[in-house]
Design a protein around this motif. Structure first.
Motif, short mmCIF file in Angstrom:
data_model
loop_
_atom_site.label_atom_id
_atom_site.label_comp_id
_atom_site.label_asym_id
_atom_site.label_seq_id
_atom_site.Cartn_x
_atom_site.Cartn_y
_atom_site.Cartn_z
N GLY A 254 -1.58 -3.05 -3.33
CA GLY A 254 -1.99 -3.88 -2.19
C GLY A 254 -3.48 -3.74 -1.93
O GLY A 254 -4.28 -3.75 -2.86
N ALA A 255 -3.81 -3.61 -0.63
CA ALA A 255 -5.22 -3.42 -0.29
C ALA A 255 -5.59 -1.94 -0.36
O ALA A 255 -6.66 -1.55 0.08
CB ALA A 255 -5.48 -3.96 1.10
N HIS B 151 -12.42 2.93 9.67
CA HIS B 151 -11.83 4.20 9.26
C HIS B 151 -12.34 4.63 7.88
O HIS B 151 -12.49 5.82 7.60
CB HIS B 151 -10.29 4.16 9.30
N GLU C 155 0.82 -1.19 0.00
CA GLU C 155 0.00 0.00 0.00
C GLU C 155 0.87 1.27 0.00
O GLU C 155 1.83 1.35 0.76
CB GLU C 155 -0.92 0.01 1.22
N GLY C 156 0.51 2.20 -0.84
CA GLY C 156 1.26 3.44 -0.92
C GLY C 156 2.42 3.37 -1.90
O GLY C 156 3.15 4.35 -2.09
N SER D 90 -15.98 5.93 8.48
CA SER D 90 -16.01 7.27 9.09
C SER D 90 -15.55 8.32 8.09
O SER D 90 -16.08 9.43 8.05
CB SER D 90 -15.19 7.32 10.38
N ASP D 91 -14.59 7.96 7.23
CA ASP D 91 -14.14 8.91 6.20
C ASP D 91 -15.26 9.29 5.25
O ASP D 91 -15.47 10.46 4.94
CB ASP D 91 -13.01 8.27 5.37
N HIS E 227 -5.38 1.32 -3.11
CA HIS E 227 -6.27 1.87 -4.13
C HIS E 227 -6.08 1.21 -5.48
O HIS E 227 -5.04 0.62 -5.75
CB HIS E 227 -6.01 3.37 -4.26
N GLU F 119 -17.92 11.42 6.77
CA GLU F 119 -17.46 12.81 6.86
C GLU F 119 -17.58 13.53 5.53
O GLU F 119 -17.76 14.74 5.48
CB GLU F 119 -15.98 12.85 7.30
#
Lengths: 294, 151
Positions: free
Chosen positions: A117-118, A182, A97-98, A185-186, A120, A189
């Motif tokens: 990865g998990a 997470h 990831e990243g 909640s994102d 995007h 928002e």
């Protein structure tokens, strides 16, 4: 990515669809793309290649880490620096990831994230949005995401994007595979409407689209538990009869047991069409990055 | 007269109101380790007005505010006293920075920042009280027990 940028990509994809259907184009003539696939992929890799070649471009690269210098211990950073000198853009799939964001710091050419990865998988998300736009509705869509919402990266990227379109999102999964808190909640928002449930039957009559995902056996330590869960998240003709006639069924593929093959012949089934839409969408991304329409 | 557990320092930095047990982590954040030259005193679990706390005194070194603000990640109520000639010449509360680099590692084992790549973990401080960090690479949030992830 902003809503305006996504809308622009979808608009360009629509224009390029005839080329995806077989008209030979030359918009990417002379352009060379490096496909660096550190993880296996069928649809993503082949649709990028198709998008490139149908528009007159070409590709280089590898489709597994064993066939690259990674197996000799070369860092991703070094590989990116080297390949930047060869190609006009890099298309990267990596298990971490990243990785794409990190790699972009070392690249001197545009870099496309083809899945990290998990994390995007933005071009998958774009083709999902394009499918909704073409086959159903995107703005304000009522959509059920069904199955493995914990590990499935496509659904994570998708819900973030859907939150830009005032979507009403129904998250349908067994508790052990629910959407990470997470992420929920994102998107709350960001103004999305989210409902969580464990049963497809609860929501099937209401939704415009059902987005099925594969539940992987290895996520369950107990095989009998896997069988139980898989059985209750299987879309059948009978179940689909409860839905509106216009409700579409999507799946990022590959599917295993979660959609009964008998559903394939129903007009609601759009997953193979969805897979095809990966070509015009990736054509659009490549053309925009190469400044074809500037 | 109140007994001092550690003598007053002539000059340097005193960090007060550190949560009990966190003084070693404060030193870690400040990069003060075994081989450092500073004279450092550390008091743990002293009873103050509001309960137990730790205190750190670093002699002959005035730490910069941006360095000290990183302490807020694990000690949000810490106060900094800059001492010259035994007098407090500056006193302030730490405030978490907007951005943290090279202090905390990502909680996600599958993050690219937890590999052998040439990479320094970077976090956006998404919320300051309580502190919420978001990895700039994998976007995973750290919402609690930040001390566990100190580098």
């Amino acid at each position: 990515m902003s809503k305006e940028e996504i809308d622009y990509i979808l608009k360009v994809a629509e224009k390029l669809e005839p080329y995806a259907r077989g008209v030979q184009g030359d918009l990417l003539s002379g352009k060379l793309f490096a496909m660096l696939f550190y993880e296996p992929s069928t649809r993503t890799r082949l649709s990028f290649e198709t998008a490139t070649k149908r528009l007159g471009g070409d590709v280089i690269g590898f489709s597994s880490p064993e066939s690259s210098s990674f197996s000799k211990g070369e860092s991703l950073a070094d590989t990116i620096r080297v390949v930047s000198g060869y190609a006009d853009a890099i298309i990267l799939r990596h298990p971490k990831e990243g990785a794409a964001l990190f790699a972009s710091q070392y690249s001197t050419v545009p870099l496309i994230n083809a899945g990290d990865g998990a994390g995007h998988h933005p071009t998958q998300t774009l083709l999902d949005l394009y499918t909704l736009h073409k086959e159903s509705t995107l703005e304000g869509v009522k959509i059920a995401l069904v199955g493995d919402l914990k590990y499935g990266r496509t659904v994570h990227s998708l819900v973030y994007a859907l939150s830009l379109y005032n979507a009403k999102i129904f998250l349908v999964s067994p508790p052990e595979l629910s959407m990470p808190s997470h992420v929920v909640s994102d998107i709350l928002e960001r103004g999305a409407t989210v409902h969580e449930t464990t049963s497809i039957e609860d929501v099937i009559e209401e939704v415009d689209a059902i987005y099925m995902t594969r539940i992987q056996k290895e996520r369950f330590p107990d095989p009998s538990e896997y069988q139980r869960v898989v059985g209750s998240y299987r879309l059948t003709q009978e179940l689909l009869k409860m839905a509106k006639p216009t409700t579409i069924v999507m799946h990022p593929l590959p599917r295993v047991d979660e959609i009964d093959p008998a559903v394939d012949n129903m007009p609601n089934a759009k997953y193979f069409q969805q897979s095809f839409y990966g070509v015009p969408v990736r054509m659009a991304v490549l053309c925009i990055l190469m400044g074809v329409f500037d | 007269m109140k007994e001092l557990k550690v003598k007053r320092i002539e000059s340097g930095t005193v960090i007060d109101h550190i949560p009990p047990g966190q003084a070693p982590n404060v030193l870690k954040i400040l990069g003060i380790r075994g081989g450092s030259k500073e004279v450092v005193s550390m008091v743990m679990n002293v009873v103050g007005k509001t309960g137990k706390k730790d205190i750190v005194k670093i002699e002959n070194r005035e730490l910069a505010e941006d360095e000290l603000d990183q302490i807020a990640l694990i000690a949000p109520n810490a106060t900094i006293n800059i001492i010259r000639d035994y007098e407090v010449v500056e006193k302030y509360k730490v405030t978490p920075p907007d951005f943290v680099e090279g202090v905390v590692k990502c909680s996600n084992p599958n993050c690219i920042s937890n590999t052998n790549e040439p990479i320094v973990p970077k976090f956006l401080v998404e919320r300051k009280k309580p502190v919420v960090l978001r990895c700039m690479y994998c976007e995973r949030k750290i919402t609690e027990d930040i001390a566990k992830y100190l580098m």
